[in-house]
Design an enzyme around this catalytic site. Structure first.
Site, short mmCIF file in Angstrom:
data_model
loop_
_atom_site.label_atom_id
_atom_site.label_comp_id
_atom_site.label_asym_id
_atom_site.label_seq_id
_atom_site.Cartn_x
_atom_site.Cartn_y
_atom_site.Cartn_z
N TRP A 75 -2.42 2.58 10.56
CA TRP A 75 -2.66 2.52 11.99
C TRP A 75 -1.34 2.93 12.64
CZ3 TRP A 75 -4.10 -0.94 8.34
CH2 TRP A 75 -5.47 -1.22 8.20
N ASP A 106 11.17 6.36 -3.21
CA ASP A 106 12.13 6.03 -2.14
C ASP A 106 13.35 5.33 -2.71
OD1 ASP A 106 10.06 6.92 -0.50
OD2 ASP A 106 9.33 4.89 -0.12
#
Length: 293
Positions: free
Chosen positions: A104, A253
Site C-alpha cells: 500500500w 540489501d
C-alpha cells in the site's frame, strides 16, 4: 583529522507487517533503508551513513525516524511532507522462507522525493540507490535525478531491484535501469532481477553486459548460488552455502550494506564479497528484514 566519508542511501522507508512473526508483527524496513542499517552497523567509524527520503508529519513517521536514528543512521536529510504518510507492505512466507509481498504505497510521502530539487544530496561522497527508488518517482523526476547523479562529484552505487508492478511498463524499466547502470561506479545487482528485466540467459551474460556498460566494480548476487565479482579478471570464489533459511527478506540489501562497509574500511574486492555473503547468510537465518544488531 580525516573527514569521514558520507554515504547517502536514497529511497523509501515503509511500515512492515509480518503476520507470520508473532513476536514482532509491525516494524520498519525498505530496500535502501535495510542497506543503510547493515552498512552503518558494519562500517562503524569508517563512514557516516545518512538516509534520504520523505516521511510525513504523523506519529508513525516520528516513530520511523526514531527507529532509523537508533540504528546509527543519520536522519538530517529526511524531509517531512505536510499531508502524505509512509507506505505499508505485508510479508507472507512459504515453507522454504521465500517471501511474497502486498503493498500500500501509491500515495506514500516518499513518492514526493526530490520534487523540490536535490539539496538532500549535497556534500555526500557516495550515493546509494536502487531501481525501486527510481520506480516510485514521476518519470520527469527520475530523469532529472539521473542527470544530477551523472554530474554529481560523489560516486554512485546501484542495485536494480526490479519490481515489475512499480513500473509503467518493462520498456521504461529497461531504459531507466540501463541509464543508471551506465553512471554507476559500484554495481550490486541480483541475477534474477537482471535476467527478468534484460533477458540474459545466465550470470556470465549479465556480467558481460554490465561490463560493457562500464560496471566492473561490485558483485553479482546469485541467491543460493552465492555471488561473483563483476571484475572480469577476478578469480571465482567458493562461498559457503546457507545452512539455515528462515526468511530471505533483505538478503540482497544486507549483502549490499556489508559489501559497501567493507569497501569503505579498505578491504579488497575479494574480502568485500566474502564479508557481504557472510552477512546475508546471517540475515536469512532469522526472521524479518532488519535483524537485531
Amino acid at each position: 583529522m580525516t573527514k569521514k566519508p558520507v554515504i547517502a542511501c536514497v529511497g523509501e522507508a515503509m511500515v512492515e507487517l509480518s503476520f507470520d512473526r508473532p513476536e514482532q508483527q509491525i516494524g520498519f524496513a525498505g530496500d535502501t533503508l535495510n542497506t543503510a542499517v547493515y552498512l552503518a552497523r558494519a562500517a562503524g567509524e569508517a563512514a557516516q551513513v545518512e538516509f534520504v527520503t520523505v516521511l510525513g508529519r504523523d506519529a508513525v513517521s516520528d516513530r520511523m525516524s526514531a527507529f532509523i536514528a537508533a540504528q546509527g543512521v543519520g536522519c538530517a536529510r529526511i524531509r517531512r511532507h505536510p499531508e502524505r504518510l509512509p507506505g505499508i507492505y505485508a510479508i507472507a512466507l512459504d515453507a522454504k522462507g521465500e517471501r511474497s509481498f502486498s503493498y500500500w504505497r501509491d500515495q506514500s510521502a516518499a513518492r514526493c522525493l526530490f520534487e523540490d530539487g536535490f539539496a538532500q544530496l549535497e556534500g555526500v561522497d557516495l550515493i546509494y540507490l536502487s531501481a525501486i527508488t527510481l520506480a516510485i518517482l514521476p518519470h520527469s523526476v527520475r530523469l532529472s535525478l539521473l542527470a544530477h547523479l551523472e554530474a554529481h562529484p560523489a560516486r554512485v552505487a546501484f542495485d536494480s531491484n526490479y519490481r515489475p508492478r512499480l513500473w509503467e511498463d518493462i520498456e521504461t524499466a529497461r531504459a531507466v535501469t540501463e541509464a543508471a547502470w551506465r553512471i554507476a561506479d559500484i554495481a550490486l545487482p541480483s541475477l534474477d532481477d537482471e535476467m527478468a528485466l534484460f533477458g540474459d540467459p545466465d550470470a556470465q551474460a549479465v556480467g558481460a553486459r554490465l561490463n560493457g556498460w562500464g560496471a566492473r566494480k561490485g558483485a553479482l548476487k546469485m541467491g543460493a548460488g552465492g555471488a561473483m565479482s563483476l571484475d572480469p579478471t577476478a578469480k571465482p570464489l567458493d562461498l559457503p552455502a546457507a545452512q539455515k533459511v528462515v526468511d530471505t527478506t533483505a538478503a540482497g540489501d544486507s549483502f549490499n550494506g556489508a559489501w559497501l562497509a567493507a569497501h569503505f574500511r579498505g578491504a579488497s574486492d575479494e574480502d568485500c564479497l566474502v564479508q557481504a555473503h557472510a552477512c546475508a547468510l546471517e540475515v536469512i537465518a532469522q526472521p524479518g528484514a532488519i535483524i537485531a544488531a
